[in-house]
Design a protein around this motif. Structure first.
Motif, PDB file in Angstrom:
ATOM      1  N   PHE A   1      -8.280   7.068  10.042  1.00 43.66           N
ATOM      2  CA  PHE A   1      -8.106   6.287  11.263  1.00 43.66           C
ATOM      3  C   PHE A   1      -6.726   5.673  11.205  1.00 43.66           C
ATOM      4  CE2 PHE A   1     -10.553   4.230   7.948  1.00 43.66           C
ATOM      5  CZ  PHE A   1      -9.745   3.174   7.614  1.00 43.66           C
ATOM      6  N   TYR A   2      -6.293   5.071  12.312  1.00 42.79           N
ATOM      7  CA  TYR A   2      -4.959   4.468  12.325  1.00 42.79           C
ATOM      8  C   TYR A   2      -4.945   3.272  11.384  1.00 42.79           C
ATOM      9  CZ  TYR A   2      -0.389   3.058  13.961  1.00 42.79           C
ATOM     10  OH  TYR A   2       0.938   2.754  14.030  1.00 42.79           O
ATOM     11  N   TYR A   3      -4.089   3.337  10.387  1.00 40.76           N
ATOM     12  CA  TYR A   3      -4.005   2.298   9.366  1.00 40.76           C
ATOM     13  C   TYR A   3      -2.866   1.355   9.729  1.00 40.76           C
ATOM     14  CZ  TYR A   3      -4.456   0.355   4.628  1.00 40.76           C
ATOM     15  OH  TYR A   3      -4.674  -0.466   3.553  1.00 40.76           O
ATOM     16  N   LEU A   4      -3.229   0.206  10.313  1.00 44.33           N
ATOM     17  CA  LEU A   4      -2.239  -0.775  10.745  1.00 44.33           C
ATOM     18  C   LEU A   4      -1.888  -1.675   9.572  1.00 44.33           C
ATOM     19  CD1 LEU A   4      -0.705  -1.804  13.275  1.00 44.33           C
ATOM     20  CD2 LEU A   4      -2.608  -3.379  13.657  1.00 44.33           C
ATOM     21  N   GLY A   5      -0.643  -1.639   9.151  1.00 46.00           N
ATOM     22  CA  GLY A   5      -0.205  -2.384   7.982  1.00 46.00           C
ATOM     23  C   GLY A   5      -0.031  -3.870   8.240  1.00 46.00           C
ATOM     24  N   GLY A   6       0.477  -4.569   7.221  1.00 49.30           N
ATOM     25  CA  GLY A   6       0.701  -5.997   7.338  1.00 49.30           C
ATOM     26  C   GLY A   6       1.055  -6.564   5.981  1.00 49.30           C
ATOM     27  N   VAL A   7       1.198  -7.876   5.914  1.00 47.23           N
ATOM     28  CA  VAL A   7       1.506  -8.522   4.633  1.00 47.23           C
ATOM     29  C   VAL A   7       0.309  -8.409   3.697  1.00 47.23           C
ATOM     30  CG1 VAL A   7       2.213 -10.668   3.517  1.00 47.23           C
ATOM     31  CG2 VAL A   7       3.056 -10.116   5.807  1.00 47.23           C
ATOM     32  N   ALA A   8      -0.894  -8.586   4.239  1.00 49.47           N
ATOM     33  CA  ALA A   8      -2.120  -8.488   3.445  1.00 49.47           C
ATOM     34  C   ALA A   8      -2.798  -7.151   3.731  1.00 49.47           C
ATOM     35  CB  ALA A   8      -3.061  -9.637   3.788  1.00 49.47           C
ATOM     36  N   GLU A   9      -2.645  -6.210   2.812  1.00 50.52           N
ATOM     37  CA  GLU A   9      -3.274  -4.906   2.930  1.00 50.52           C
ATOM     38  C   GLU A   9      -4.249  -4.732   1.769  1.00 50.52           C
ATOM     39  OE1 GLU A   9       0.340  -2.477   5.161  1.00 50.52           O
ATOM     40  OE2 GLU A   9       0.034  -2.207   3.007  1.00 50.52           O
TER      41      GLU A   9
ATOM     42  N   SER B   1      -0.478   7.384  12.896  1.00 53.58           N
ATOM     43  CA  SER B   1       0.217   6.530  11.940  1.00 53.58           C
ATOM     44  C   SER B   1       1.221   7.344  11.156  1.00 53.58           C
ATOM     45  CB  SER B   1      -0.791   5.883  10.974  1.00 53.58           C
ATOM     46  OG  SER B   1      -0.119   5.154   9.973  1.00 53.58           O
ATOM     47  N   MET B   2       2.469   6.945  11.196  1.00 54.16           N
ATOM     48  CA  MET B   2       3.514   7.667  10.470  1.00 54.16           C
ATOM     49  C   MET B   2       3.537   7.278   8.990  1.00 54.16           C
ATOM     50  SD  MET B   2       4.925   9.681  12.670  1.00 54.16           S
ATOM     51  CE  MET B   2       3.243   9.881  13.278  1.00 54.16           C
ATOM     52  N   GLN B   3       3.180   6.026   8.683  1.00 56.35           N
ATOM     53  CA  GLN B   3       3.224   5.563   7.290  1.00 56.35           C
ATOM     54  C   GLN B   3       2.043   6.080   6.480  1.00 56.35           C
ATOM     55  OE1 GLN B   3       3.496   1.308   7.361  1.00 56.35           O
ATOM     56  NE2 GLN B   3       5.656   1.292   7.883  1.00 56.35           N
TER      57      GLN B   3
ATOM     58  N   ASP C   1       0.810  -1.223   0.000  1.00 58.93           N
ATOM     59  CA  ASP C   1       0.000   0.000   0.000  1.00 58.93           C
ATOM     60  C   ASP C   1       0.842   1.272   0.000  1.00 58.93           C
ATOM     61  OD1 ASP C   1      -2.228  -1.527  -0.055  1.00 58.93           O
ATOM     62  OD2 ASP C   1      -3.079  -0.800   1.824  1.00 58.93           O
ATOM     63  N   ARG C   2       1.945   1.251   0.710  1.00 57.35           N
ATOM     64  CA  ARG C   2       2.757   2.473   0.807  1.00 57.35           C
ATOM     65  C   ARG C   2       3.274   2.920  -0.556  1.00 57.35           C
ATOM     66  NH1 ARG C   2       7.201  -0.006   4.735  1.00 57.35           N
ATOM     67  NH2 ARG C   2       5.308  -1.085   5.397  1.00 57.35           N
ATOM     68  N   TRP C   3       3.463   1.951  -1.468  1.00 56.57           N
ATOM     69  CA  TRP C   3       3.930   2.296  -2.821  1.00 56.57           C
ATOM     70  C   TRP C   3       2.751   2.569  -3.760  1.00 56.57           C
ATOM     71  CZ3 TRP C   3       6.485  -1.942  -0.365  1.00 56.57           C
ATOM     72  CH2 TRP C   3       7.779  -1.625   0.084  1.00 56.57           C
ATOM     73  N   SER C   4       1.717   1.752  -3.677  1.00 55.56           N
ATOM     74  CA  SER C   4       0.581   1.944  -4.577  1.00 55.56           C
ATOM     75  C   SER C   4      -0.144   3.254  -4.303  1.00 55.56           C
ATOM     76  CB  SER C   4      -0.394   0.763  -4.445  1.00 55.56           C
ATOM     77  OG  SER C   4      -0.927   0.690  -3.140  1.00 55.56           O
TER      78      SER C   4
END
Length: 210
Positions: free
Chosen positions: A148-156, A140-142, A3-6
């Motif tokens: 809302f707080y977007y908690l990342g992970g392998v499956a986003e 959320s810094m990312q 997600d951070r790249w897309s």
């Protein structure tokens, strides 16, 4: 994970579309609801095995999901809009999986149930941490632009979209795609539960020491 790249890649075209809609006095909530309403047609399309049409509906829904966020930032984001957006997103994801179960119940139903079970893990860990983060005013810094707080992970979000499109392009392999993505979802869930727990525990200790 992607997600951070897309999100960076799509930011400019989404903002352009949002600006045009803003000029037409279209609201973010209107885009959210329209995208969701059209997105639900994916259920009968998949049930009738019209996979390419279903793929186009999925792409339209996800486009609306990106545009409504950009439009909300243009017009002024609200908690109600962020709430509506995330709830309808999760319902839409489940609708697509349900559609594949209807397409071939004998072959797909069990794998679809497994995938929905996995979505419960990623969804609950995601939303529960967002609630706690809001209480603790953890930012959320990312993903600072999220409502809302977007908690990342392998499956986003990006990975989930890729899953849905892959199922439409290769419907005969739905079972295997669903199993593989379920494993990825549970890896994400475990990481979120452990990471979220210790993040909140550390945050509480810092607050208590002040």
């Amino acid at each position: 994970m992607l997600d951070r790249w897309s999100l960076k890649l799509l930011a400019r075209p989404l903002k352009y579309i949002a600006n045009k809609l803003h000029q037409l006095d279209v609201t973010a909530n209107q885009v959210t609801v329209i995208g969701f309403a059209i997105g639900l047609t994916v259920i009968p399309l998949l049930a009738m095995k019209l996979y390419l049409l279903a793929l186009l509906v999925i792409l339209f829904n996800r486009l609306c999901d990106g545009v409504d966020g950009a439009l909300a930032r243009e017009r002024g984001a609200t908690d109600a809009g962020a709430y509506l957006d995330i709830v309808l997103d999760f319902i839409f994801y489940a609708a697509v999986v349900f559609g594949f179960a209807l397409a071939d119940p004998d072959q797909n139903a069990l794998a679809a149930a497994l995938l929905l079970f996995s979505f419960m893990g990623t969804g609950s860990s995601f939303l529960a941490f967002a609630i706690m983060a809001e209480r603790r005013t953890i930012q959320s810094m990312q993903y600072p632009n999220k409502g809302f707080y977007y908690l990342g992970g392998v499956a986003e979000g990006t990975e989930t979209i890729m899953l849905l499109l892959a199922c439409c392009l290769f419907p005969a392999y739905f079972v295997w795609i669903a199993i593989v993505f379920s494993v990825i979802c549970w890896l994400t869930t475990v990481a979120r539960v452990i990471g979220g727990y210790f993040s909140l525990k550390t945050s509480r200790q810092k607050t208590s020491s002040r």
